[in-house]
Design an enzyme around this catalytic site. Structure first.
Site, short mmCIF file in Angstrom:
data_model
loop_
_atom_site.label_atom_id
_atom_site.label_comp_id
_atom_site.label_asym_id
_atom_site.label_seq_id
_atom_site.Cartn_x
_atom_site.Cartn_y
_atom_site.Cartn_z
N TYR A 82 11.09 8.90 1.11
CA TYR A 82 11.08 7.89 0.06
C TYR A 82 11.74 8.32 -1.25
O TYR A 82 11.86 7.51 -2.17
CB TYR A 82 9.64 7.45 -0.22
CG TYR A 82 8.97 6.87 1.00
CD1 TYR A 82 9.35 5.62 1.50
CD2 TYR A 82 7.97 7.56 1.69
CE1 TYR A 82 8.76 5.08 2.62
CE2 TYR A 82 7.37 7.02 2.81
CZ TYR A 82 7.77 5.79 3.28
OH TYR A 82 7.18 5.26 4.39
N PRO A 114 0.79 -1.22 0.00
CA PRO A 114 0.00 0.00 0.00
C PRO A 114 0.83 1.28 0.00
O PRO A 114 1.90 1.35 0.59
CB PRO A 114 -0.82 -0.11 1.29
CG PRO A 114 -0.09 -1.06 2.15
CD PRO A 114 0.60 -2.01 1.22
N ASN A 115 0.30 2.25 -0.70
CA ASN A 115 0.81 3.61 -0.81
C ASN A 115 2.06 3.74 -1.68
O ASN A 115 2.49 4.86 -1.95
CB ASN A 115 1.06 4.24 0.57
CG ASN A 115 -0.22 4.38 1.35
OD1 ASN A 115 -1.21 4.88 0.83
ND2 ASN A 115 -0.23 3.91 2.58
N ARG A 119 12.91 4.38 12.21
CA ARG A 119 11.61 5.05 12.20
C ARG A 119 10.84 4.71 13.47
O ARG A 119 11.41 4.25 14.45
CB ARG A 119 10.86 4.67 10.92
CG ARG A 119 11.66 5.13 9.69
CD ARG A 119 10.95 4.97 8.41
NE ARG A 119 9.74 5.79 8.39
CZ ARG A 119 8.77 5.60 7.54
NH1 ARG A 119 8.83 4.62 6.64
NH2 ARG A 119 7.70 6.37 7.55
N ARG A 122 7.34 0.16 13.48
CA ARG A 122 7.87 -0.28 12.19
C ARG A 122 9.08 -1.20 12.34
O ARG A 122 9.57 -1.75 11.35
CB ARG A 122 8.27 0.93 11.34
CG ARG A 122 7.10 1.79 10.94
CD ARG A 122 7.56 2.89 9.99
NE ARG A 122 6.57 3.93 9.86
CZ ARG A 122 5.54 3.90 9.01
NH1 ARG A 122 5.38 2.87 8.21
NH2 ARG A 122 4.68 4.90 8.96
N ARG A 137 4.64 11.15 -2.24
CA ARG A 137 4.35 10.98 -0.82
C ARG A 137 5.66 11.00 -0.03
O ARG A 137 6.55 10.18 -0.26
CB ARG A 137 3.65 9.64 -0.59
CG ARG A 137 3.42 9.31 0.87
CD ARG A 137 2.74 7.95 1.01
NE ARG A 137 2.73 7.54 2.40
CZ ARG A 137 3.40 6.50 2.88
NH1 ARG A 137 4.11 5.73 2.08
NH2 ARG A 137 3.34 6.20 4.16
N ASN A 176 8.16 -5.52 -1.34
CA ASN A 176 8.12 -4.38 -0.43
C ASN A 176 6.69 -4.35 0.09
O ASN A 176 5.80 -3.79 -0.55
CB ASN A 176 8.47 -3.08 -1.14
CG ASN A 176 8.48 -1.90 -0.18
OD1 ASN A 176 7.94 -1.96 0.91
ND2 ASN A 176 9.09 -0.80 -0.61
N ALA A 191 3.27 -1.08 4.67
CA ALA A 191 2.67 -1.17 6.00
C ALA A 191 2.27 -2.59 6.38
O ALA A 191 2.23 -2.93 7.57
CB ALA A 191 1.46 -0.25 6.10
N HIS A 211 12.77 -2.56 1.76
CA HIS A 211 12.18 -1.33 2.29
C HIS A 211 13.02 -0.16 1.82
O HIS A 211 14.24 -0.19 1.95
CB HIS A 211 12.12 -1.36 3.82
CG HIS A 211 11.28 -2.48 4.32
ND1 HIS A 211 9.91 -2.43 4.28
CD2 HIS A 211 11.63 -3.69 4.82
CE1 HIS A 211 9.45 -3.57 4.75
NE2 HIS A 211 10.45 -4.36 5.08
N ILE A 212 12.38 0.84 1.28
CA ILE A 212 13.09 2.01 0.77
C ILE A 212 13.76 2.76 1.92
O ILE A 212 14.92 3.15 1.82
CB ILE A 212 12.11 2.91 -0.01
CG1 ILE A 212 11.62 2.16 -1.26
CG2 ILE A 212 12.77 4.24 -0.40
CD1 ILE A 212 10.44 2.81 -1.96
N SER A 213 13.02 2.96 2.99
CA SER A 213 13.59 3.63 4.17
C SER A 213 14.14 2.58 5.13
O SER A 213 13.84 1.39 5.01
CB SER A 213 12.51 4.46 4.87
OG SER A 213 11.53 3.61 5.45
N GLU A 228 12.98 -9.31 0.96
CA GLU A 228 12.17 -8.22 1.50
C GLU A 228 12.92 -6.91 1.29
O GLU A 228 14.11 -6.82 1.61
CB GLU A 228 11.94 -8.46 2.99
CG GLU A 228 11.14 -7.40 3.69
CD GLU A 228 10.96 -7.69 5.19
OE1 GLU A 228 10.39 -6.82 5.87
OE2 GLU A 228 11.42 -8.74 5.68
N ASP A 287 1.95 -16.07 6.01
CA ASP A 287 1.50 -17.44 5.74
C ASP A 287 1.60 -17.77 4.25
O ASP A 287 2.02 -18.87 3.87
CB ASP A 287 0.07 -17.66 6.24
CG ASP A 287 -0.01 -17.76 7.75
OD1 ASP A 287 1.03 -17.93 8.42
OD2 ASP A 287 -1.14 -17.66 8.28
#
Length: 145
Positions: A24, A11-12, A108, A112, A19, A75, A78, A101-103, A99, A88
């Site tokens: 990001y 999401p997002n 944070r 998170r 954003r 990615n 959230a 993550h940009i940040s 996995e 699962d």
């Protein structure tokens, strides 16, 4: 023969570039998809790049990946911190999981810092900006041999 990699975004991430650019960056998700496709071709990989704001759709895509993808770069955004359902689905996937993550999620908010996905991931890349996707593809290529 090209090896199939599914690149999933939660999401997002469709708002990437607009954003919170201070967190990001200015690159859009389309920019990231183009960069990934270019590197994948060099590495002998094929990619399918997807984004959704819906947890169930993400879970379905992971389940469908069992039929043909050799790796998933994800990615989860959230859903990283909330989705046992996503974990699962990933546990049922037999290929490589990276996995991204940009940040740096560990710099944070405290909520998170925990990732459900990490316990299944073969590698976790965080805090490298959108370059993390390219690092993930390089790791996929190494792990697939």
């Amino acid at each position: 023969m090209a090896r199939d990699v599914l690149i999933l975004n939660g999401p997002n991430l469709n708002m990437l570039g607009t954003r919170q650019p201070e967190v990001y960056g200015a690159e859009t998700l389309d920019d990231v998809a183009r960069s990934c496709a270019g590197l994948a071709a060099e590495l002998g990989l094929t990619t399918e790049f997807r984004q959704t704001n819906h947890e169930g759709e993400l879970v379905t895509w992971v389940q469908e990946a069992r039929k043909g993808a050799e790796a998933i770069v994800i990615n989860p955004a959230a859903y990283t911190h909330t989705s046992v359902a996503l974990l699962d689905a990933l546990l049922a996937f037999e290929g490589v999981v990276i996995e991204v993550h940009i940040s740096n999620i560990h710099k944070r908010e405290a909520f998170r810092h925990h990732s459900y996905v990490s316990s299944r991931a073969d590698a976790v890349i965080a805090g490298c900006g959108t370059e993390g996707y390219l690092l993930a593809l390089r790791r996929v290529a190494t792990l697939l041999g």
